[in-house]
Design an enzyme around this catalytic site. Structure first.
Site, PDB file in Angstrom:
ATOM      1  N   GLY A   1      -0.269 -10.424  -9.827  1.00  0.00           N
ATOM      2  CA  GLY A   1       0.353  -9.909 -11.051  1.00  0.00           C
ATOM      3  C   GLY A   1       0.861 -11.021 -11.943  1.00  0.00           C
ATOM      4  O   GLY A   1       0.931 -12.182 -11.538  1.00  0.00           O
TER       5      GLY A   1
ATOM      6  N   GLY B   1      10.146  -4.859  -8.224  1.00  0.00           N
ATOM      7  CA  GLY B   1      10.622  -5.290  -6.916  1.00  0.00           C
ATOM      8  C   GLY B   1      10.014  -4.384  -5.867  1.00  0.00           C
ATOM      9  O   GLY B   1      10.556  -3.320  -5.592  1.00  0.00           O
ATOM     10  N   ARG B   2       8.865  -4.786  -5.349  1.00  0.00           N
ATOM     11  CA  ARG B   2       8.163  -3.925  -4.377  1.00  0.00           C
ATOM     12  C   ARG B   2       8.926  -3.853  -3.062  1.00  0.00           C
ATOM     13  O   ARG B   2       9.284  -2.784  -2.603  1.00  0.00           O
ATOM     14  CB  ARG B   2       6.762  -4.489  -4.098  1.00  0.00           C
ATOM     15  CG  ARG B   2       5.757  -4.278  -5.194  1.00  0.00           C
ATOM     16  CD  ARG B   2       4.394  -4.768  -4.729  1.00  0.00           C
ATOM     17  NE  ARG B   2       3.924  -3.969  -3.620  1.00  0.00           N
ATOM     18  CZ  ARG B   2       3.317  -2.790  -3.761  1.00  0.00           C
ATOM     19  NH1 ARG B   2       3.086  -2.313  -4.961  1.00  0.00           N
ATOM     20  NH2 ARG B   2       2.932  -2.110  -2.708  1.00  0.00           N
TER      21      ARG B   2
ATOM     22  N   ASP C   1       9.035 -11.003  -8.322  1.00  0.00           N
ATOM     23  CA  ASP C   1       9.963 -10.283  -7.435  1.00  0.00           C
ATOM     24  C   ASP C   1      10.862 -11.231  -6.637  1.00  0.00           C
ATOM     25  O   ASP C   1      11.812 -10.781  -6.003  1.00  0.00           O
ATOM     26  CB  ASP C   1       9.181  -9.428  -6.424  1.00  0.00           C
ATOM     27  CG  ASP C   1       8.424  -8.291  -7.083  1.00  0.00           C
ATOM     28  OD1 ASP C   1       8.569  -8.097  -8.293  1.00  0.00           O
ATOM     29  OD2 ASP C   1       7.671  -7.596  -6.359  1.00  0.00           O
TER      30      ASP C   1
HETATM   31  N1  LIG Z   1      -4.399 -11.476   3.583  1.00  0.00           N
HETATM   32  C1  LIG Z   1      -5.153 -11.925   2.574  1.00  0.00           C
HETATM   33  N2  LIG Z   1      -6.195 -12.740   2.807  1.00  0.00           N
HETATM   34  C2  LIG Z   1      -6.951 -13.218   1.786  1.00  0.00           C
HETATM   35  N3  LIG Z   1      -6.734 -12.919   0.506  1.00  0.00           N
HETATM   36  C3  LIG Z   1      -5.712 -12.112   0.205  1.00  0.00           C
HETATM   37  C4  LIG Z   1      -4.868 -11.567   1.209  1.00  0.00           C
HETATM   38  N4  LIG Z   1      -3.935 -10.797   0.606  1.00  0.00           N
HETATM   39  C5  LIG Z   1      -4.204 -10.849  -0.707  1.00  0.00           C
HETATM   40  N5  LIG Z   1      -5.263 -11.639  -0.956  1.00  0.00           N
HETATM   41  C6  LIG Z   1      -5.859 -11.933  -2.254  1.00  0.00           C
HETATM   42  O1  LIG Z   1      -4.916 -12.633  -3.055  1.00  0.00           O
HETATM   43  C7  LIG Z   1      -4.992 -12.206  -4.405  1.00  0.00           C
HETATM   44  C8  LIG Z   1      -3.656 -11.748  -4.903  1.00  0.00           C
HETATM   45  O2  LIG Z   1      -3.052 -10.828  -3.985  1.00  0.00           O
HETATM   46  P1  LIG Z   1      -2.050  -9.697  -4.487  1.00  0.00           P
HETATM   47  O3  LIG Z   1      -2.736  -8.819  -5.455  1.00  0.00           O
HETATM   48  O4  LIG Z   1      -1.467  -9.066  -3.282  1.00  0.00           O
HETATM   49  O5  LIG Z   1      -0.973 -10.477  -5.347  1.00  0.00           O
HETATM   50  P2  LIG Z   1       0.093 -11.561  -4.937  1.00  0.00           P
HETATM   51  O6  LIG Z   1      -0.535 -12.881  -4.817  1.00  0.00           O
HETATM   52  O7  LIG Z   1       0.835 -11.071  -3.738  1.00  0.00           O
HETATM   53  O8  LIG Z   1       0.994 -11.573  -6.236  1.00  0.00           O
HETATM   54  P3  LIG Z   1       2.110 -10.516  -6.667  1.00  0.00           P
HETATM   55  O9  LIG Z   1       2.237  -9.499  -5.564  1.00  0.00           O
HETATM   56  O10 LIG Z   1       3.344 -11.318  -6.844  1.00  0.00           O
HETATM   57  O11 LIG Z   1       1.625  -9.942  -7.929  1.00  0.00           O
HETATM   58  C9  LIG Z   1      -6.048 -11.109  -4.455  1.00  0.00           C
HETATM   59  O12 LIG Z   1      -7.230 -11.659  -4.947  1.00  0.00           O
HETATM   60  C10 LIG Z   1      -6.178 -10.672  -3.010  1.00  0.00           C
HETATM   61  O13 LIG Z   1      -7.491 -10.214  -2.702  1.00  0.00           O
HETATM   62  O1  LIG Z   2       0.559  -3.194 -11.955  1.00  0.00           O
HETATM   63  P1  LIG Z   2       0.240  -4.474 -11.299  1.00  0.00           P
HETATM   64  O2  LIG Z   2      -0.279  -5.508 -12.228  1.00  0.00           O
HETATM   65  O3  LIG Z   2      -0.630  -4.309 -10.114  1.00  0.00           O
HETATM   66  O4  LIG Z   2       1.598  -5.114 -10.782  1.00  0.00           O
HETATM   67  C1  LIG Z   2       2.742  -4.438 -10.350  1.00  0.00           C
HETATM   68  C2  LIG Z   2       3.413  -5.195  -9.245  1.00  0.00           C
HETATM   69  O5  LIG Z   2       3.400  -6.573  -9.447  1.00  0.00           O
HETATM   70  C3  LIG Z   2       4.700  -7.123  -9.261  1.00  0.00           C
HETATM   71  O6  LIG Z   2       5.202  -7.439 -10.519  1.00  0.00           O
HETATM   72  C4  LIG Z   2       4.642  -8.394  -8.443  1.00  0.00           C
HETATM   73  O7  LIG Z   2       4.220  -8.125  -7.152  1.00  0.00           O
HETATM   74  C5  LIG Z   2       5.494  -6.012  -8.579  1.00  0.00           C
HETATM   75  O8  LIG Z   2       6.850  -6.041  -8.883  1.00  0.00           O
HETATM   76  C6  LIG Z   2       4.811  -4.779  -9.076  1.00  0.00           C
HETATM   77  O9  LIG Z   2       4.862  -3.755  -8.127  1.00  0.00           O
END
Ligand SMILES: Nc1ncnc2c1ncn2[C@@H]1O[C@H](COP(=O)(O)OP(=O)(O)OP(=O)(O)O)[C@@H](O)[C@H]1O
Ligand SMILES: O=P(O)(O)OC[C@H]1O[C@](O)(CO)[C@@H](O)[C@@H]1O
Ligand SMILES: [Mg+2]
Length: 479
Positions: A112, A276-277, A232
């Protein structure tokens, strides 16, 4: 110093804690005969200080993870190994392991949005270019999938990125899902990238670990660095994540509006849902800095609606006492209480994260049902404000911009020095290098138990009914 005439008895206490230096992956762990060069900062008229020895960092420069101890306790948490850890300090090293003329750097943003993403990208480009003389820097478009699909990486240079820190979002675009390890590492090899800068949240860091492991397995001369991004603030070990403060500041506008609406109605409730998930940091910090919020619900503390100590009882009291109330709820709070269909129970986003239901909308409807059931003849208003993306789709504030700059430069110094599979981040105010594997597993819930955060605990306790019903405003002033 003489002991105070009154106060606790003074004890003689000794302090001998062995700090374990956390080992940091380095390219030389699996590649032999790597050539080193003198850091080009040696010849940089702006950087090279008269005392060069004190300028460069060595492996003996460390940052301690734990700086608060209870000297009288031998069995407390203080003895847990993680608290005795120290990490290599971030910063330039005298010897570097990459010839800047042969560096092909790739930058990618995943997950995100978060205020400051563009600042980090900008500072990676400017830092690589100006500090080390790197000329081949590429932006990988649209997250992890961009390594192997969606077109060519974009060449980046300081002129192109010069004003990116003033823009919200990510100029490189981002996405969820699309993580295909083999295709990503094949593309890295195929395109000849040898420095990979991965900016993202917890999921992204888990992906970065896999990329680093695969690069290690293939014995590639490629450095990998993760730059933690999460609005978050749910990533552990580091003090806080960039963009978080900006988001807290932006949330004030929603809280102010909720307060005005609530104050201007008979029995008015202003309800604000904030991001805030799994952690309630944004909700909590926005609440405590606003001073207008009466109740804050975070995912870390369960709450209930009906009965003694429940939310309705608390609001009833506040409305009688004050005529209005402001309620802030983190999006991950109360998810277990909202009825879900079977399809909703299974719904996930492209990255596999559970799709949350709207706790704000649900609360609004529950509040109305409660009020008109118990007070059919009295006026009542709930104004629900959901600023969702408005708090993260903005550029970073001044403090976050500096933070992003230091993170980016720390990442560059570390990777140029041959470190890999690491994350730069502030620990107790000092920038350190932390293994990305450790960061990918570390969570950062709001600590609702530690006595240092007693004022926070009250936010939850009040709702659970263990304390008299006081507003956050009042308690926050006491601490
Ligand atoms: N366990 C995993 N192993 C490999 N790739 C992963 C894994 N979890 C998530 N990813 C990859 O990482 C990228 C981002 O993951 P996600 O959408 O969960 O966001 P994030 O990095 O946690 O950021 P945020 O939650 O703060 O928005 C995606 O391309 C997803 O496919
Ligand atoms: O709608 P999107 O882009 O998937 O992102 C929403 C999520 O991304 C965050 O901003 C970051 O993980 C969370 O607070 C929210 O749940
Ligand atoms: Mg995440």
């Amino acid at each position: 110093m003489a002991a105070a005439a009154t106060g606790p008895p003074q004890q003689s206490l000794s302090f001998s804690t062995v700090q374990q230096l956390q080992s940091l992956p380095h390219l030389s762990d699996y590649l032999e005969n790597l050539k080193t060069l003198t850091n080009p900062l040696d010849h940089n008229q702006f950087f090279h200080p008269p005392d060069a020895d004190g300028f460069y960092l060595t492996p003996s420069d460390v940052v301690l993870r734990q700086i608060v101890y209870d000297l009288s306790s031998s069995s407390s948490d203080n003895t847990a190994p993680s608290h005795h850890q120290s990490y290599h300090r971030a910063g330039p090293r005298k010897q570097i392991f990459f010839d800047p003329d042969h560096v092909r750097a790739a930058i990618v943003t995943c997950g995100g949005l978060c205020p400051g993403l563009n600042t980090v990208i900008r500072e990676l480009v400017v830092g690589l270019w100006d500090l080390y003389g790197v000329r081949e820097i590429f932006g990988v478009k649209s997250g992890y999938r961009g390594f192997y699909s969606g077109g060519e990486p974009v060449p980046l240079n300081p002129k192109l990125v010069h004003n990116w820190h003033k823009r919200g979002g990510t100029a490189l675009e981002t996405s969820r899902g699309g993580f295909d390890l083999d295709k990503i590492v094949n593309a890295i090899q195929h395109r000849g990238f040898n420095q990979i800068y991965i900016i993202g949240g917890d999921g992204t860091m888990r992906g970065a670990v896999k990329i680093f492991d695969e690069i290690h397995r293939r014995k590639l001369n490629v450095g990998v660095v993760g730059i933690p991004k999460t609005v978050d603030n749910d990533i552990g070990i580091i003090d806080k994540s960039f963009g978080f403060q900006t988001a807290v500041e932006m949330a004030q506008q929603a809280i102010n509006a909720a307060h005005v609406e609530a104050e201007s109605a008979v029995n008015g409730i202003g309800l604000v849902k904030l991001m805030g998930r799994s952690t309630g940091h944004i909700a909590l910090h926005a609440t405590l800095s606003s001073r207008d919020v009466d109740c804050c619900l975070v995912p870390e503390n369960d709450f209930y609606l009906e009965g003694k100590g429940g939310l309705f009882e608390f609001l009833e009291h506040r409305l009688k006492q004050n005529g209005h109330a402001v309620l802030v709820v983190a999006e991950g709070a109360g998810q277990d209480m909202i009825p879900r269909t079977d399809a909703q129970k299974e719904e996930r986003d492209e990255s596999g994260n559970l799709v949350f239901l709207d706790v704000g909308g649900w609360l609004k409807s529950e509040l109305k049902k409660w009020w008109y059931r118990d007070h059919p003849d009295e006026l009542f208003t709930v104004k629900y404000i959901d600023p969702t993306y408005m708090i993260r789709a903005v550029h970073a504030n001044a403090t976050d911009n500096i933070y992003c700059t230091l993170l980016a430069h720390s990442a560059i110094h570390g990777i140029m020095a041959g470190y890999t599979g690491f994350v730069p981040g502030p620990i107790n105010g000092n920038y350190a290098y932390i293994p990305v594997e450790e960061v990918s597993q570390a969570k950062n819930p709001v600590n609702t138990r530690d006595h240092r955060w007693a004022w926070r605990i009250l936010v939850g306790w009040r709702i659970l009914g263990y304390r008299p019903l006081y507003g956050v405003k009042r308690w926050a002033f006491r601490y």
